[in-house]
Every structure is written in C-alpha cells, then in structure tokens.
Design a protein around this motif. Structure first.
Motif, PDB file in Angstrom:
ATOM      1  N   ARG A 146      -2.951  -2.315  11.309  1.00 50.27           N
ATOM      2  CA  ARG A 146      -2.239  -2.016  10.069  1.00 50.27           C
ATOM      3  C   ARG A 146      -2.916  -2.742   8.912  1.00 50.27           C
ATOM      4  O   ARG A 146      -3.242  -3.917   9.003  1.00 50.27           O
ATOM      5  N   LEU A 147      -3.135  -2.008   7.843  1.00 49.16           N
ATOM      6  CA  LEU A 147      -3.761  -2.582   6.658  1.00 49.16           C
ATOM      7  C   LEU A 147      -2.791  -2.494   5.499  1.00 49.16           C
ATOM      8  O   LEU A 147      -2.051  -1.522   5.370  1.00 49.16           O
ATOM      9  N   VAL A 148      -2.791  -3.516   4.675  1.00 52.48           N
ATOM     10  CA  VAL A 148      -1.961  -3.475   3.471  1.00 52.48           C
ATOM     11  C   VAL A 148      -2.822  -3.832   2.267  1.00 52.48           C
ATOM     12  O   VAL A 148      -3.892  -4.419   2.398  1.00 52.48           O
ATOM     13  N   LEU A 149      -2.296  -3.463   1.124  1.00 55.73           N
ATOM     14  CA  LEU A 149      -3.016  -3.691  -0.112  1.00 55.73           C
ATOM     15  C   LEU A 149      -2.444  -4.930  -0.801  1.00 55.73           C
ATOM     16  O   LEU A 149      -1.243  -5.033  -1.024  1.00 55.73           O
ATOM     17  N   VAL A 150      -3.317  -5.885  -1.110  1.00 57.88           N
ATOM     18  CA  VAL A 150      -2.926  -7.066  -1.865  1.00 57.88           C
ATOM     19  C   VAL A 150      -3.795  -7.082  -3.110  1.00 57.88           C
ATOM     20  O   VAL A 150      -5.001  -7.276  -3.022  1.00 57.88           O
ATOM     21  N   GLU A 151      -3.184  -6.819  -4.247  1.00 59.37           N
ATOM     22  CA  GLU A 151      -3.917  -6.606  -5.484  1.00 59.37           C
ATOM     23  C   GLU A 151      -4.898  -5.450  -5.254  1.00 59.37           C
ATOM     24  O   GLU A 151      -4.460  -4.391  -4.838  1.00 59.37           O
ATOM     25  N   ASP A 152      -6.200  -5.675  -5.434  1.00 62.09           N
ATOM     26  CA  ASP A 152      -7.155  -4.589  -5.198  1.00 62.09           C
ATOM     27  C   ASP A 152      -7.913  -4.770  -3.899  1.00 62.09           C
ATOM     28  O   ASP A 152      -8.971  -4.188  -3.689  1.00 62.09           O
ATOM     29  N   GLN A 153      -7.363  -5.605  -3.037  1.00 59.42           N
ATOM     30  CA  GLN A 153      -8.062  -5.907  -1.809  1.00 59.42           C
ATOM     31  C   GLN A 153      -7.236  -5.449  -0.615  1.00 59.42           C
ATOM     32  O   GLN A 153      -6.034  -5.672  -0.552  1.00 59.42           O
ATOM     33  N   ILE A 154      -7.928  -4.795   0.314  1.00 58.29           N
ATOM     34  CA  ILE A 154      -7.237  -4.368   1.525  1.00 58.29           C
ATOM     35  C   ILE A 154      -7.379  -5.482   2.555  1.00 58.29           C
ATOM     36  O   ILE A 154      -8.480  -5.968   2.798  1.00 58.29           O
ATOM     37  N   VAL A 155      -6.263  -5.874   3.132  1.00 58.54           N
ATOM     38  CA  VAL A 155      -6.312  -6.948   4.122  1.00 58.54           C
ATOM     39  C   VAL A 155      -5.661  -6.478   5.414  1.00 58.54           C
ATOM     40  O   VAL A 155      -4.719  -5.688   5.405  1.00 58.54           O
ATOM     41  N   PRO A 156      -6.192  -6.944   6.555  1.00 54.92           N
ATOM     42  CA  PRO A 156      -5.571  -6.584   7.837  1.00 54.92           C
ATOM     43  C   PRO A 156      -4.249  -7.326   8.005  1.00 54.92           C
ATOM     44  O   PRO A 156      -4.190  -8.535   7.815  1.00 54.92           O
ATOM     45  N   ASP A 157      -3.212  -6.580   8.346  1.00 57.97           N
ATOM     46  CA  ASP A 157      -1.891  -7.166   8.550  1.00 57.97           C
ATOM     47  C   ASP A 157      -1.756  -7.465  10.036  1.00 57.97           C
ATOM     48  O   ASP A 157      -1.201  -6.688  10.795  1.00 57.97           O
ATOM     49  N   LEU A 158      -2.292  -8.603  10.442  1.00 54.68           N
ATOM     50  CA  LEU A 158      -2.438  -8.877  11.868  1.00 54.68           C
ATOM     51  C   LEU A 158      -1.111  -9.058  12.582  1.00 54.68           C
ATOM     52  O   LEU A 158      -0.995  -8.802  13.763  1.00 54.68           O
ATOM     53  N   ARG A 159      -0.093  -9.519  11.885  1.00 56.02           N
ATOM     54  CA  ARG A 159       1.199  -9.722  12.540  1.00 56.02           C
ATOM     55  C   ARG A 159       2.203  -8.644  12.202  1.00 56.02           C
ATOM     56  O   ARG A 159       3.351  -8.718  12.618  1.00 56.02           O
ATOM     57  N   GLY A 160       1.766  -7.659  11.419  1.00 60.24           N
ATOM     58  CA  GLY A 160       2.676  -6.579  11.073  1.00 60.24           C
ATOM     59  C   GLY A 160       3.830  -7.032  10.207  1.00 60.24           C
ATOM     60  O   GLY A 160       4.912  -6.461  10.259  1.00 60.24           O
ATOM     61  N   ARG A 161       3.621  -8.062   9.417  1.00 61.88           N
ATOM     62  CA  ARG A 161       4.734  -8.631   8.667  1.00 61.88           C
ATOM     63  C   ARG A 161       4.580  -8.525   7.166  1.00 61.88           C
ATOM     64  O   ARG A 161       5.486  -8.900   6.428  1.00 61.88           O
ATOM     65  N   LEU A 162       3.426  -8.100   6.702  1.00 63.54           N
ATOM     66  CA  LEU A 162       3.237  -8.050   5.261  1.00 63.54           C
ATOM     67  C   LEU A 162       3.991  -6.863   4.684  1.00 63.54           C
ATOM     68  O   LEU A 162       4.062  -5.806   5.301  1.00 63.54           O
ATOM     69  N   PRO A 163       4.589  -7.064   3.527  1.00 65.17           N
ATOM     70  CA  PRO A 163       5.385  -5.993   2.923  1.00 65.17           C
ATOM     71  C   PRO A 163       4.493  -4.947   2.262  1.00 65.17           C
ATOM     72  O   PRO A 163       3.301  -5.166   2.039  1.00 65.17           O
ATOM     73  N   GLY A 164       5.083  -3.832   1.964  1.00 63.04           N
ATOM     74  CA  GLY A 164       4.358  -2.831   1.188  1.00 63.04           C
ATOM     75  C   GLY A 164       3.853  -1.688   2.032  1.00 63.04           C
ATOM     76  O   GLY A 164       4.013  -1.651   3.245  1.00 63.04           O
ATOM     77  N   ARG A 165       3.267  -0.737   1.338  1.00 65.73           N
ATOM     78  CA  ARG A 165       2.733   0.451   1.963  1.00 65.73           C
ATOM     79  C   ARG A 165       1.558   0.069   2.855  1.00 65.73           C
ATOM     80  O   ARG A 165       0.699  -0.702   2.461  1.00 65.73           O
ATOM     81  N   GLY A 166       1.518   0.616   4.049  1.00 70.06           N
ATOM     82  CA  GLY A 166       0.426   0.293   4.953  1.00 70.06           C
ATOM     83  C   GLY A 166      -0.438   1.507   5.249  1.00 70.06           C
ATOM     84  O   GLY A 166      -0.041   2.647   5.013  1.00 70.06           O
ATOM     85  N   ALA A 167      -1.625   1.247   5.734  1.00 74.22           N
ATOM     86  CA  ALA A 167      -2.491   2.301   6.245  1.00 74.22           C
ATOM     87  C   ALA A 167      -2.898   1.873   7.644  1.00 74.22           C
ATOM     88  O   ALA A 167      -2.948   0.681   7.947  1.00 74.22           O
ATOM     89  N   SER A 168      -3.175   2.840   8.505  1.00 80.49           N
ATOM     90  CA  SER A 168      -3.533   2.499   9.873  1.00 80.49           C
ATOM     91  C   SER A 168      -4.979   2.873  10.148  1.00 80.49           C
ATOM     92  O   SER A 168      -5.460   3.917   9.703  1.00 80.49           O
ATOM     93  N   LEU A 169      -5.642   2.020  10.876  1.00 79.22           N
ATOM     94  CA  LEU A 169      -7.060   2.243  11.165  1.00 79.22           C
ATOM     95  C   LEU A 169      -7.353   1.737  12.573  1.00 79.22           C
ATOM     96  O   LEU A 169      -6.825   0.700  12.981  1.00 79.22           O
TER      97      LEU A 169
END
Ligand code: ZN
Length: 104
Positions: free
Chosen positions: A33-56
């Motif tokens: 699961r990836l989430v967007l933090v500002e203009d940077q995409i970061v891996p959401d390793l624990r599945g806990r970050l809020p916001g719209r996600g993308a899967s890869l």
C-alpha cells in the motif's frame, strides 16, 4: 518467506486490489500500500497511514510501469508529478535483503 493470502478466509473471497503498475487484480495482502505525503509517495508498511492509497506489487518493474503510465497522479487524484524515490528505495532494499525481513 512470504505467505500467500488467498485461503486465509477459509475459501471466501479475500479483499482484492488492482496493482497500479501491471493492473493485475490480486489479494490485498500481496500488494504494497502506498500513500501520498505532500508530493512524495511513501510505502505504508503497517497499513496505518491515513488518506487515499494506491496498491502496487512489491516489484520494481511494477513501479516502473506505474511511472510510465503516470498511474500515480491518477490514483491519488492530483496533477503530479510525484516523487517515487522512497518507494523505489524501499523496493530495492527489499530485493537485497529478502532474508532479513522482520516479521510484523
Ligand atoms: Zn504489478
């Protein structure tokens, strides 16, 4: 060793997501699961970050595909361009250190 998540619900359909790179539908547990933090995409390793996600798929070739089709700005509904360097670093690290994965 990675578990395959398909049968963990006793044969019922596991939640599925589409990889933004290769567009293959897979069990959610197989995808990163990836989430967007500002203009940077970061891996959401624990599945806990809020916001719209993308899967890869946790695979550098899927990341490359996603970049080439500009799938991330579409997935996150922003104009882009987006920085994927943290995702790439994570995938490269994972490829090098498969055996060192810490169980969650
Ligand atoms: Zn993929």
């Amino acid at each position: 060793m990675r578990q395959h998540g398909k049968l963990e619900y006793g044969g019922l359909a596991a939640p599925q997501r589409t990889c933004v790179g290769c567009r293959v539908r897979t069990a959610k547990s197989e995808l990163l699961r990836l989430v967007l933090v500002e203009d940077q995409i970061v891996p959401d390793l624990r599945g806990r970050l809020p916001g719209r996600g993308a899967s890869l798929h946790p695979d550098p070739s899927c990341l490359e595909l996603a970049e080439r089709r500009r799938a991330f700005p579409r997935a996150f509904r922003v104009p882009g361009p987006l920085d994927v360097s943290r995702v790439r670093a994570h995938l490269e690290e994972e490829n090098h250190e498969m055996s060192c994965r810490t169980p969650s």
